[in-house]
Design an enzyme around this catalytic site. Structure first.
Site, PDB file in Angstrom:
ATOM      1  N   ASN A   7      26.041  46.687  47.826  1.00  0.00           N
ATOM      2  CA  ASN A   7      24.908  45.835  48.199  1.00  0.00           C
ATOM      3  C   ASN A   7      24.298  46.428  49.469  1.00  0.00           C
ATOM      4  OD1 ASN A   7      23.151  43.848  48.964  1.00  0.00           O
ATOM      5  ND2 ASN A   7      24.633  42.182  48.906  1.00  0.00           N
ATOM      6  N   HIS A 179      18.862  34.652  43.948  1.00  0.00           N
ATOM      7  CA  HIS A 179      20.256  34.187  43.821  1.00  0.00           C
ATOM      8  C   HIS A 179      20.669  34.040  42.352  1.00  0.00           C
ATOM      9  CE1 HIS A 179      19.736  31.922  47.925  1.00  0.00           C
ATOM     10  NE2 HIS A 179      20.306  33.096  48.131  1.00  0.00           N
ATOM     11  N   LEU A 208      23.767  26.853  48.294  1.00  0.00           N
ATOM     12  CA  LEU A 208      23.387  26.475  49.656  1.00  0.00           C
ATOM     13  C   LEU A 208      24.120  27.358  50.656  1.00  0.00           C
ATOM     14  CD1 LEU A 208      23.663  22.576  49.221  1.00  0.00           C
ATOM     15  CD2 LEU A 208      21.709  24.059  48.707  1.00  0.00           C
ATOM     16  N   GLY A 209      23.386  28.280  51.243  1.00  0.00           N
ATOM     17  CA  GLY A 209      23.950  29.159  52.265  1.00  0.00           C
ATOM     18  C   GLY A 209      22.911  29.312  53.348  1.00  0.00           C
ATOM     19  N   GLY A 211      20.508  31.336  53.154  1.00  0.00           N
ATOM     20  CA  GLY A 211      19.388  31.203  52.230  1.00  0.00           C
ATOM     21  C   GLY A 211      19.847  30.237  51.151  1.00  0.00           C
ATOM     22  N   ARG A 240      14.323  29.361  57.342  1.00  0.00           N
ATOM     23  CA  ARG A 240      13.078  29.359  56.556  1.00  0.00           C
ATOM     24  C   ARG A 240      12.587  27.927  56.320  1.00  0.00           C
ATOM     25  NH1 ARG A 240      15.872  32.908  52.403  1.00  0.00           N
ATOM     26  NH2 ARG A 240      15.754  34.999  53.288  1.00  0.00           N
ATOM     27  N   GLY A 329      27.998  29.194  51.144  1.00  0.00           N
ATOM     28  CA  GLY A 329      28.754  28.823  52.352  1.00  0.00           C
ATOM     29  C   GLY A 329      28.707  27.334  52.650  1.00  0.00           C
ATOM     30  N   ASN A 333      31.671  24.475  51.408  1.00  0.00           N
ATOM     31  CA  ASN A 333      32.489  24.040  52.556  1.00  0.00           C
ATOM     32  C   ASN A 333      32.073  22.753  53.241  1.00  0.00           C
ATOM     33  OD1 ASN A 333      34.294  26.421  52.719  1.00  0.00           O
ATOM     34  ND2 ASN A 333      32.355  27.487  53.022  1.00  0.00           N
TER      35      ASN A 333
HETATM   36  P1  ADP Z   1      24.355  33.696  53.224  1.00  0.00           P
HETATM   37  O1  ADP Z   1      23.178  33.035  52.587  1.00  0.00           O
HETATM   38  O2  ADP Z   1      24.028  34.445  54.470  1.00  0.00           O
HETATM   39  O3  ADP Z   1      25.275  34.398  52.268  1.00  0.00           O
HETATM   40  P2  ADP Z   1      26.559  31.810  53.385  1.00  0.00           P
HETATM   41  O4  ADP Z   1      26.580  31.463  51.935  1.00  0.00           O
HETATM   42  O5  ADP Z   1      27.684  32.592  53.948  1.00  0.00           O
HETATM   43  O6  ADP Z   1      25.175  32.458  53.798  1.00  0.00           O
HETATM   44  O7  ADP Z   1      26.452  30.414  54.166  1.00  0.00           O
HETATM   45  C1  ADP Z   1      26.347  30.349  55.547  1.00  0.00           C
HETATM   46  C2  ADP Z   1      26.260  28.876  55.945  1.00  0.00           C
HETATM   47  O8  ADP Z   1      27.435  28.191  55.490  1.00  0.00           O
HETATM   48  C3  ADP Z   1      26.184  28.634  57.452  1.00  0.00           C
HETATM   49  O9  ADP Z   1      25.186  27.692  57.744  1.00  0.00           O
HETATM   50  C4  ADP Z   1      27.548  28.067  57.769  1.00  0.00           C
HETATM   51  O10 ADP Z   1      27.497  27.200  58.863  1.00  0.00           O
HETATM   52  C5  ADP Z   1      27.882  27.325  56.511  1.00  0.00           C
HETATM   53  N1  ADP Z   1      29.310  27.074  56.455  1.00  0.00           N
HETATM   54  C6  ADP Z   1      30.316  27.962  56.285  1.00  0.00           C
HETATM   55  N2  ADP Z   1      31.528  27.330  56.379  1.00  0.00           N
HETATM   56  C7  ADP Z   1      31.267  26.031  56.635  1.00  0.00           C
HETATM   57  C8  ADP Z   1      32.078  24.873  56.864  1.00  0.00           C
HETATM   58  N3  ADP Z   1      33.397  24.936  56.819  1.00  0.00           N
HETATM   59  N4  ADP Z   1      31.439  23.697  57.067  1.00  0.00           N
HETATM   60  C9  ADP Z   1      30.112  23.620  57.115  1.00  0.00           C
HETATM   61  N5  ADP Z   1      29.286  24.679  56.925  1.00  0.00           N
HETATM   62  C10 ADP Z   1      29.851  25.852  56.689  1.00  0.00           C
END
Ligand code: ADP
Length: 397
Positions: A7, A179, A208-209, A211, A240, A329, A333
């Site tokens: 990637n 995605h 939900l991350g 992005g 965003r 993320g 989580n």
């Molecule tokens: P990307 O889109 O960069 O791949 P990710 O899928 O890794 O992003 O998601 C990142 C987001 O997930 C951040 O906002 C982070 O705070 C949130 N996150 C990760 N672990 C937790 C957690 N244990 N509780 C709440 N939010 C979390």
């Protein structure tokens, strides 16, 4: 057979080496700051982490360094580069041309180049990575897996913007969505978990991350998704805006903002960061909100509210809904965010089990009650594994 999944970003390369078809990960790592001071490869294999600092000038050198580390006689994981039977590349934008993963040849490269102006930050580095891998591993099949591919089943009624039609014809301005590898992966896993055929599930997948995007999946195929021509549209994200009145841009342009400033404003300074004024990280915002920070609370509330609105809209689009799936993320989580999104959803038929929701992190599980008409599930995404599977299958064909 070993499959290398790559990637490529503008100054970074993430990789994973898979043993296929078992899908076990032999090594994974990240090259950062390519072409900048402090460039390094950080990798993990056999439970050990290594950091190799090196003046990595370009993507060719980065790929060469990864391969060297993989075959290192003492610390490597394979004896010879020839053990790598295929390389899978994540490519962000495939335009309308690519409905699935493809073996890369000159024509494929030309097609990826053709849509590069739709994803100027992503497609050019993706291509650089493809060329570098071809250079370092001549004769090894290279496969492109597109973020947009899963969404090519979206019908015109969902992808057309209400702009003059010739803008679609001339510039390809339409919804593409992103995605896709993640939405497809979790929709397939959900079908498996519910004992349904992969084309027998209607679900809403919430990636939900940092992005974020939501997809409406009907009979296993994407029929709508929240991101559009670019990843700016849809739910609000870390930095965003998501959906907003485009006339705000004209208003701000009248106030003197340039196009470049507006671009940065909407992509980098908005979202939960913009509302809270303090962070784009949901964990930080959760802590701040718990400590009484009102704008952090508002940012979290707006985030959940917008996702909830999409679930409502896509329930109407799908007609019949089997499951809502959380991934990414935040989706995997953040139990409190999931709880806020799923609150007061009696009409749709969503009822969370609070205990299951609290303990869902990291696992593929159902978090709705037995009485809930719609299943709610947390399913970890695994875009790399999805790319490895496609790459393995394409290279065997
Ligand atoms: P990307 O889109 O960069 O791949 P990710 O899928 O890794 O992003 O998601 C990142 C987001 O997930 C951040 O906002 C982070 O705070 C949130 N996150 C990760 N672990 C937790 C957690 N244990 N509780 C709440 N939010 C979390």
């Amino acid at each position: 057979m070993k499959v290398l999944v790559v990637n490529c970003g503008s100054s970074s390369i993430k990789y994973q080496l898979f043993d296929m078809p078992s899908r076990s990960v032999l090594s994974k790592g990240l090259v950062e700051r390519i072409g900048e001071p402090g460039s390094a490869l950080e990798l993990r294999h056999r439970e050990q982490t290594r950091r190799i600092e090196s003046g990595i000038r370009n993507h060719d050198e980065a790929i060469a360094l990864i391969l060297e580390a993989l075959i290192d006689p003492e610390q490597g994981v394979i004896a010879d580069i020839n053990e790598i039977g295929a390389v899978g590349h994540r490519v962000v934008h495939g335009g309308e041309a690519f409905t699935g993963s493809v073996v890369i040849d000159k024509e494929v490269i030309a097609s990826i180049e053709k849509v590069a102006d739709l994803a100027p930050l992503h497609n050019p580095p993706n291509l650089t990575g493809i060329r570098a891998a071809m250079q370092e591993m001549p004769g090894v099949p290279q496969i492109a897996c597109f973020d947009t591919a899963f969404h090519t089943t979206i019908p015109p009624v969902a992808y057309m913007y209400a702009l003059p039609y010739e803008l679609y014809e001339k510039y390809g301005i339409r919804r593409y969505g992103f995605h896709g590898t993640s939405h497809r992966w979790v929709a397939r896993r959900a079908a498996e978990m519910l004992g349904k055929h992969k084309y027998g599930i209607n679900c809403i997948t919430c990636h939900l991350g940092n992005g974020s995007s939501i997809a409406a999946v009907k009979n296993g195929k994407s029929v709508d998704t929240s991101m559009g021509l670019t990843p700016l549209e849809g739910v609000i994200m870390g930095t965003r805006t998501g959906d907003f009145d485009p006339a705000i841009l004209f208003y701000l342009a009248d106030k003197g903002y340039t196009v470049a400033e507006l671009n940065t404003l909407c992509n980098k300074k908005s979202g939960v960061l913009g509302i809270s004024g303090s962070s784009n990280d949901m964990r930080t915002l959760g802590e701040k909100a718990a400590g009484g920070d009102k704008r952090a609370r508002l940012a979290l509330d707006v985030f959940a509210y917008r996702v909830k609105k999409y679930i409502g809209a896509y329930t109407a689009v799908l007609g019949k809904l089997d499951a809502v799936i959380f991934t990414g993320g935040i989706g995997e989580n953040a139990a409190d965010v999931r709880a806020a999104i799923c609150s007061e959803q009696d009409q749709i038929g969503i009822e969370l089990d609070p205990a299951l929701n609290q303990n869902a992190a990291g696992s593929g599980i159902k978090i709705s009650t037995e009485a809930s008409r719609v299943e709610v599930m947390v399913i970890p995404t695994n875009e790399e594994a999805a790319i490895a599977i496609d790459t393995y299958e394409m290279s065997q064909a």
